[in-house]
Design a protein around this motif. Structure first.
Motif, PDB file in Angstrom:
ATOM      1  N   ILE A   1       0.838  -1.192   0.000  1.00 32.93           N
ATOM      2  CA  ILE A   1       0.000   0.000   0.000  1.00 32.93           C
ATOM      3  C   ILE A   1       0.874   1.243   0.000  1.00 32.93           C
ATOM      4  O   ILE A   1       1.969   1.254   0.545  1.00 32.93           O
ATOM      5  N   ASP A   2       0.373   2.290  -0.646  1.00 31.49           N
ATOM      6  CA  ASP A   2       1.135   3.537  -0.734  1.00 31.49           C
ATOM      7  C   ASP A   2       0.451   4.618   0.110  1.00 31.49           C
ATOM      8  O   ASP A   2      -0.546   4.376   0.780  1.00 31.49           O
TER       9      ASP A   2
ATOM     10  N   LEU B   1      -1.342   7.196  -0.778  1.00 30.25           N
ATOM     11  CA  LEU B   1      -2.733   7.457  -1.151  1.00 30.25           C
ATOM     12  C   LEU B   1      -3.672   6.400  -0.570  1.00 30.25           C
ATOM     13  O   LEU B   1      -4.774   6.720  -0.115  1.00 30.25           O
ATOM     14  N   ASP B   2      -3.243   5.142  -0.596  1.00 30.58           N
ATOM     15  CA  ASP B   2      -4.050   4.089   0.027  1.00 30.58           C
ATOM     16  C   ASP B   2      -4.257   4.391   1.512  1.00 30.58           C
ATOM     17  O   ASP B   2      -5.364   4.257   2.038  1.00 30.58           O
TER      18      ASP B   2
ATOM     19  N   ILE C   1      -6.804   7.113   1.974  1.00 26.22           N
ATOM     20  CA  ILE C   1      -8.161   6.601   1.748  1.00 26.22           C
ATOM     21  C   ILE C   1      -8.629   5.821   2.964  1.00 26.22           C
ATOM     22  O   ILE C   1      -9.750   6.004   3.464  1.00 26.22           O
TER      23      ILE C   1
ATOM     24  N   LEU D   1      -8.238  12.467  -5.571  1.00 23.95           N
ATOM     25  CA  LEU D   1      -8.399  11.444  -6.607  1.00 23.95           C
ATOM     26  C   LEU D   1      -9.831  11.461  -7.119  1.00 23.95           C
ATOM     27  O   LEU D   1     -10.734  11.970  -6.458  1.00 23.95           O
TER      28      LEU D   1
ATOM     29  N   SER E   1     -11.060   6.251  -9.168  1.00 20.44           N
ATOM     30  CA  SER E   1      -9.753   5.838  -8.636  1.00 20.44           C
ATOM     31  C   SER E   1      -9.868   5.366  -7.191  1.00 20.44           C
ATOM     32  O   SER E   1      -9.257   4.372  -6.803  1.00 20.44           O
ATOM     33  N   VAL E   2     -10.668   6.084  -6.397  1.00 18.03           N
ATOM     34  CA  VAL E   2     -10.867   5.685  -5.008  1.00 18.03           C
ATOM     35  C   VAL E   2     -11.558   4.324  -4.965  1.00 18.03           C
ATOM     36  O   VAL E   2     -11.154   3.431  -4.208  1.00 18.03           O
TER      37      VAL E   2
ATOM     38  N   ARG F   1      -9.074   1.550  -5.878  1.00 19.75           N
ATOM     39  CA  ARG F   1      -8.122   1.313  -4.787  1.00 19.75           C
ATOM     40  C   ARG F   1      -8.813   0.606  -3.620  1.00 19.75           C
ATOM     41  O   ARG F   1      -8.259  -0.318  -3.023  1.00 19.75           O
ATOM     42  N   TYR F   2     -10.027   1.032  -3.289  1.00 16.47           N
ATOM     43  CA  TYR F   2     -10.798   0.409  -2.224  1.00 16.47           C
ATOM     44  C   TYR F   2     -11.011  -1.075  -2.525  1.00 16.47           C
ATOM     45  O   TYR F   2     -10.778  -1.934  -1.666  1.00 16.47           O
TER      46      TYR F   2
ATOM     47  N   ARG G   1      -9.291  -3.025  -4.503  1.00 19.23           N
ATOM     48  CA  ARG G   1      -8.002  -3.736  -4.447  1.00 19.23           C
ATOM     49  C   ARG G   1      -7.602  -4.008  -3.002  1.00 19.23           C
ATOM     50  O   ARG G   1      -7.185  -5.122  -2.650  1.00 19.23           O
ATOM     51  N   LEU G   2      -7.758  -3.021  -2.130  1.00 15.57           N
ATOM     52  CA  LEU G   2      -7.415  -3.186  -0.720  1.00 15.57           C
ATOM     53  C   LEU G   2      -8.306  -4.232  -0.055  1.00 15.57           C
ATOM     54  O   LEU G   2      -7.842  -5.029   0.767  1.00 15.57           O
TER      55      LEU G   2
END
Length: 161
Positions: A2-3, A5-6, A9, A30, A34-35, A38-39, A41-42
């Protein structure tokens, strides 16, 4: 992996797990898409789970931390057995004078006594279980260290801590 930005979020969701992807996007810079990506994916990676949490004391329940010592059996086996109990909310192995930290919710002292004497202390390998009862939660933080921008919703007051 995770980066930053993650993490931002995730922090927005920690502040308010019901925030929309659009709201979070505006705060972290973002797009909504995009959010959302990422959500998802997490979530798929098991990094993130959004749930409702209750305050045991305000609900009239007892929140109790159990410090457990294990003897003559692998700690993982005892942890697994304790994890199967419905009143157990959290089990972690640790270093120090205890092998496990276990968080439980109980209706009252009678329920706690039954849980300790009839269930926890009867698990094979449990040599000692010490109960630490929560009287009041002073701080319960789920934000990454360094998180600064907490959005203030109209009508809500955030007290700096």
């Amino acid at each position: 992996m995770i980066d930053d930005l993650d993490r931002r979020i995730i922090d927005q969701l920690r502040v308010d797990g019901r925030s929309s992807f659009a709201e979070i996007g505006r705060t972290v810079g973002l797009s909504e898409a995009s959010v959302r990506a990422r959500y998802q994916r997490l979530q798929r990676k098991g990094v993130l789970q959004v749930v409702g949490m209750t305050d045991a004391v305000r609900m009239g329940e007892m929140e109790v931390h159990l410090a457990v010592r294990v003897h003559h059996i692998p700690v993982a086996l005892v942890a697994h057995e304790l994890s199967r109990m419905p009143d157990v909310r959290y089990v972690a192995s640790c270093v120090g004078p205890y092998d496990l930290i276990v968080d439980v919710r109980c209706r009252d002292l009678e329920h706690l006594a039954e849980l300790l004497t009839e269930r926890v202390r009867r698990v094979n390998g449990v040599a000692h279980a010490e109960a630490l009862t929560v009287l009041e939660v002073i701080k319960d933080s789920y934000l990454w260290e360094g998180f600064r921008e907490v959005p203030v919703r109209p009508g809500k007051r955030i007290i700096p801590g």
